[in-house]
Design a protein around this motif. Sequence first.
Motif, short mmCIF file in Angstrom:
data_model
loop_
_atom_site.label_atom_id
_atom_site.label_comp_id
_atom_site.label_asym_id
_atom_site.label_seq_id
_atom_site.Cartn_x
_atom_site.Cartn_y
_atom_site.Cartn_z
N GLN B 426 0.88 -1.17 0.00
CA GLN B 426 0.00 0.00 0.00
C GLN B 426 0.91 1.22 0.00
OE1 GLN B 426 -2.77 -0.01 3.28
NE2 GLN B 426 -4.43 -0.03 1.82
N LYS B 428 0.81 4.48 0.49
CA LYS B 428 0.86 5.54 1.50
C LYS B 428 1.14 5.02 2.91
CE LYS B 428 -1.67 9.33 -0.61
NZ LYS B 428 -2.40 8.81 -1.77
N THR B 429 0.75 3.78 3.17
CA THR B 429 0.99 3.26 4.52
C THR B 429 2.28 2.45 4.59
OG1 THR B 429 -0.23 1.24 4.02
CG2 THR B 429 -1.50 3.07 4.96
N TYR B 431 2.35 -0.65 4.05
CA TYR B 431 2.00 -2.02 4.44
C TYR B 431 2.34 -2.98 3.31
CZ TYR B 431 -0.83 -0.18 8.31
OH TYR B 431 -1.25 0.44 9.44
N ALA B 571 2.40 7.99 -3.73
CA ALA B 571 1.98 8.54 -2.43
C ALA B 571 2.40 10.00 -2.26
CB ALA B 571 2.53 7.67 -1.31
N VAL B 574 5.98 10.92 -0.83
CA VAL B 574 6.58 10.46 0.42
C VAL B 574 6.96 8.98 0.31
CG1 VAL B 574 5.46 12.16 1.91
CG2 VAL B 574 4.37 9.94 1.55
N HIS B 596 4.55 1.48 13.38
CA HIS B 596 3.61 2.51 12.93
C HIS B 596 3.96 2.99 11.54
CE1 HIS B 596 1.53 2.92 16.68
NE2 HIS B 596 2.68 2.93 17.32
N ILE B 597 2.94 3.50 10.89
CA ILE B 597 3.16 4.10 9.58
C ILE B 597 4.17 5.22 9.73
CG2 ILE B 597 2.07 5.47 7.77
CD1 ILE B 597 -0.57 4.00 8.45
N SER B 598 5.14 5.21 8.86
CA SER B 598 6.17 6.24 8.92
C SER B 598 6.66 6.51 7.50
CB SER B 598 7.33 5.74 9.78
OG SER B 598 8.30 6.73 9.89
N PHE B 599 6.91 7.74 7.21
CA PHE B 599 7.37 8.05 5.86
C PHE B 599 8.26 9.27 5.84
CE2 PHE B 599 2.83 9.18 6.44
CZ PHE B 599 2.94 10.55 6.53
N ASP B 657 -4.09 3.50 -4.32
CA ASP B 657 -4.43 2.58 -3.24
C ASP B 657 -3.54 1.35 -3.14
OD1 ASP B 657 -6.64 4.09 -2.43
OD2 ASP B 657 -7.88 3.20 -4.01
#
Lengths: 148, 763
Positions: B426, B428-429, B431, B571, B574, B596-599, B657
Motif C-alpha cells: 500500500q 501511502k501506509t 504495508y 503517495a 513520500v 507505525h506508519i512512517s514516511f 491505493d
Amino acid sequence: MGSRKFLSSGRLPAAMLTVLWLAVTFSSCAPQQKVIEPEAPREDAGQPPPAGESVRPQQAAARELTARGRRQLELLQPDAAIRDLERALSLDPGDGQTYYYLAEAWLMKIDARRADEFNRMAETLLKDDPAWLLRIARQADRIAELEK
Amino acid sequence: MLKKLIWGISILLTVAVVAAAGYGGYLWGRIEKRFSARRWQVPSTLYSDTTLLYPGQPYRLGLLKRKLDRLGYKQTKSSPVRKGDVHLSHFAAEIYLRDLATPAQNRPGFPATIRFEKDRIRSIERTDQHVFLPLLELEPEEIGQFYGSRWERRQLVSIKQVPQHLIHAVLAAEDARFYEHHGFDPRGILRAVYINVRHGSIRQGGSTITQQLAKNYFLTAERTFSRKLTELMMALVMELKYDKDEILEIYLNEIYMGQKGSAAINGVGEAARFYFGKSVPDLSLVEAALLAGLIKSPGRYSPFEDLQRSRQRRDTVLQAMHTRNWITERQLQRALAIGVDVVKTSTQDNRAPYFMDYLSQQLETLYSHQNLSSLGMSIYTTMDTQVQDAAEQALQRGLARLERDNPSLRRSDPQQQLQGAVVVMQPKTGYLLAMVGGRDYQSSQYNRAVQSRRQPGSAFKPFVYLAALDQLTPASRLSNLEKTYTVNGQPWQPQNFSGDFEPDVSMRTALKLSHNRATVDLAMQTGLDRLVALTRNFQFSTPFKAYPSLALGAFEVVPLELARAYCALAAEGVLPYPLSLRDVADENNRVQQRTHISFERVTTAAKAFVVSDMLTSVVAEGTARSLQHWGLYRPVAGKTGTTNDFRDAWFIGYTPDILALVWVGFDNGDSIHNTGSSAALPIWAELMQALPWYLTGTGFRQPAGVVVKTVCSESGLLSEGRKCPFPMQEFFLENNVPTESCPIHPRQNRLRRIIDGIKEIFE
C-alpha cells in the motif's frame, strides 16, 4: 466586416461577449487529454456526507474509523486512536483529515517528528480547504513548540 | 573364598546399581531438556491482518466463503446458533462471528448477515440487535507458528481437547494397557512374541507408547541390545517423571502421521487437519480409528496410497476398541459400515513462506529464537491473505503460461527453472500486503523479492524523468537520435528497443514508449550527478554511479527497494517505511511491540503527480497498453522493464491505493526471450483482477503546484492563439511552465477563432 463594425460599436450585449469569450477560449485546442476528479468537499470526519456528495463505499468505511479515532483522541487515548486512524488510512489513504488526526495523536504522545510527518501530509491533501489549512497551520505551530 | 566371592558380587552389584542410577540421572536430564522444556513452551503464533468488510465493497460471496473456510468457520444448514458457524445462501451469508481478540480490540462474537448484490456487499446487519453496520472486521488468519529455529504450521492439542474415542483408538492400536503398565509391558511383549511366532512373521510390536516416545526422540532405528536397553530405561524414567496423561499428550502431539509434500505431519492435530480438514475435537469415531491406524505405518496405511488397505486397518482398530469394550457392538457395526472419506488439504507446508521468512528476519532483531518458540506471543502482520493467495496464484499461472508458450524456457531441474517475484504494497501506509519470493519454496528458499539484485532496465526510467522535472517538462522535446557516449573510456551507443527513428519526441512520449536514446539524452541534460543524488533520497542500497547507462537501469536493485521507491510516486512524494509487522502481543494479548506508519518526503507532491500522470500514459497508450485487454481501465500508472538479452522482465503498476511489482527471470541470467510487457505484465493483471476491492477507481489527485496548460504536441510550447493542428493539455509544475508560444505554427486569425468558437457552440 459587419461583425467588426458591430464589435467596435460597443453595442454587443455583455452576455454575447461572454459567449464569444468562451468560444475563443475553447476553440484553440479541442482534445482533452484527461479529466481530473475534483476533491469532494467534506464536513467533518465521521459525520454523514452533505446531501449530494458522492462518497465511495471505501471512503465511508474509512470515515467511520476516522470518527472512531477522533473519539479516542477526545478520550485522551492516543494509542487506540492511532490504531483506528492507521486502519482508516489503509482503507482510504488519500484522506487528509485522517493524517491531521494522526498528527494530533502523535502530538499527544509528544512525538514531534511523527506529528510533523502527518501534519505535512494533511497539508498536501487538504490544500483546497482554507478552513482545514488554518487548523493544520495551527497544529504545525504546536508541533514547532514541541520541537523547541 | 565364598566370603570373597560374595564381596565381589556385592561390589559388582553396587557398581552396577550406581552406574544404572547415574545413567538414569543422565537420561532424566535429557528427557527433562527435551520434553519438559517442550511441554511448557508455547510457540509464538503468526497472524495475518484482520479483514474489513463494508457495504458497497466489491466482494463476491465466493470470496467470503473461502475466507470463512480458512478461518475455520463451519457451514450449517440453517441459521447459525453457535460462534464459528456460517450459513450460506445464494445472496447472503449468515455468520455467527467468533470473538475478536487482538491488541486493538476485544470484541465478543455476534450474529451478522452479510447480503450481496451484483458482486458487491449490499448490507451488513447485526441480527441480534437489528442494526446495520458500516464496517465489520473478521478475525486474522493464523499463518504459522515458531518452533525452534523455524516456523511452521502445527496444530497442538491439549489432552483435554482430545475426544475419548480418539484416545481409545490410539490405545487400541498401539498400547491397550498403557494406563496399567509402568512404561514397560512384559505381558505385551509376550503376547507380541506369541503372535509373531504363530504367524511366522512380525505382526505385532511389544513397545509401549512410552517406549515409542523414547525411541522416536532419542534413539536411532538400529536394532541392537544396547539401544533396546536404553529405550527401556528411558521409558521407565519418563514414567517416573510424568503422569500418564502428560505422556499421552506429548505422544499425540509428536507422533509421525505421514507426509504432505516434503514435510512431515507430526501430531494428531495436524493429521486431523490434513486428512479430514477438521480440528481434533470434531473427529468422528471412524476418523479417529483411521488416524490411530496410521501410526503403525503412515505410508502403508495412508488413505491416499491405498483406500482399501487403509479401511482394513481402520476396521482392525475398531475391532480392537470393541474387544476392550471401549465401543459397543452397535457402534462397531455402524462404524464398519461407513466408508473412508478424506479431504486432502494443500500440500503446501507453510502459507506465504517467503513473506514469513522476511518477517522472521525482522522479528529476530527483536526476539531470540528461544523466546519466539516458547513465550506464546501473538505476532500480527500486515499480510492480506487474499492478496497473498492471489499473488502466489498469479505468479504460478503466469510462469506456467510462459513455459507453455515458450518451450525453450522449460527446465527439468527445479533449481534451474524460470523464476519470479511479486511484491504488493500500500503506497501511502507502506504495508506489505503480499510477498512471493519464488516459484516453489520447497525447491528454493531464496527470496528473490528481497535477496536478489537484478537490473531494472526501463523500470528505472521514472526516476530519470523525475530528476529532470526542475529543468524540463513532460512536453519538452528530447533527442531520439543515435548518439555515442563514453563510459569508462569505451564508446557506448544506446539503442531504442522498437527501432523508432523519430528524431525527437516529447518527454511524455519517450517515457510512454520507453525510448532509450531520448532517456539517455534526458539524463545527460539533467546531469548524472543530480540523478545519483535523487536515487540516494529513495534509499536504494545500490551504490549508483554517474554513468549514462544508469538512465537505462543498468545498476542492479533489490525488487522490494524498487517497489518502495515507486510507492513514493504513488503517495504524493513520500517514501513509506515498508511494514510487515504490526503488533507483537504477549500471551495475555498485551502489546510488546508495535510498528507505525512512517514516511519521509523524497520529492514534492507535484513532481510525484506529474511522473505518475506520465506513467498513466504508459498504460493508456504505451508499452503497457495491453493491460486494457485485461479489462483494467481504471487510472493505473505503470512501467515495464526489460533488460539486455531479455534477462529480466518487470512490470510495476499502481493506483493511489495499491502497488504491485512483478519480476520474471532465471536465477542464472538466462534469456527469457520475453519483455516486461509480455512476461511480467500479465501476472500483474491477473493479480489485480482478483482484488477488485483494491481497485476503487480513485484517480491521482492533482496537488498544489501543478497547473494544466494547452501546448502544441509538436513543439511542446504554448498553443494558445496558434494554429497548432494537435494541441493537447499537459500538466506542468507551477514554477516550470513554458512561457514561449509554439514557433512552428502561425498565429491564428482572431476573427477566425471567434467564428469557429460560435460555430462550435451551435454544433
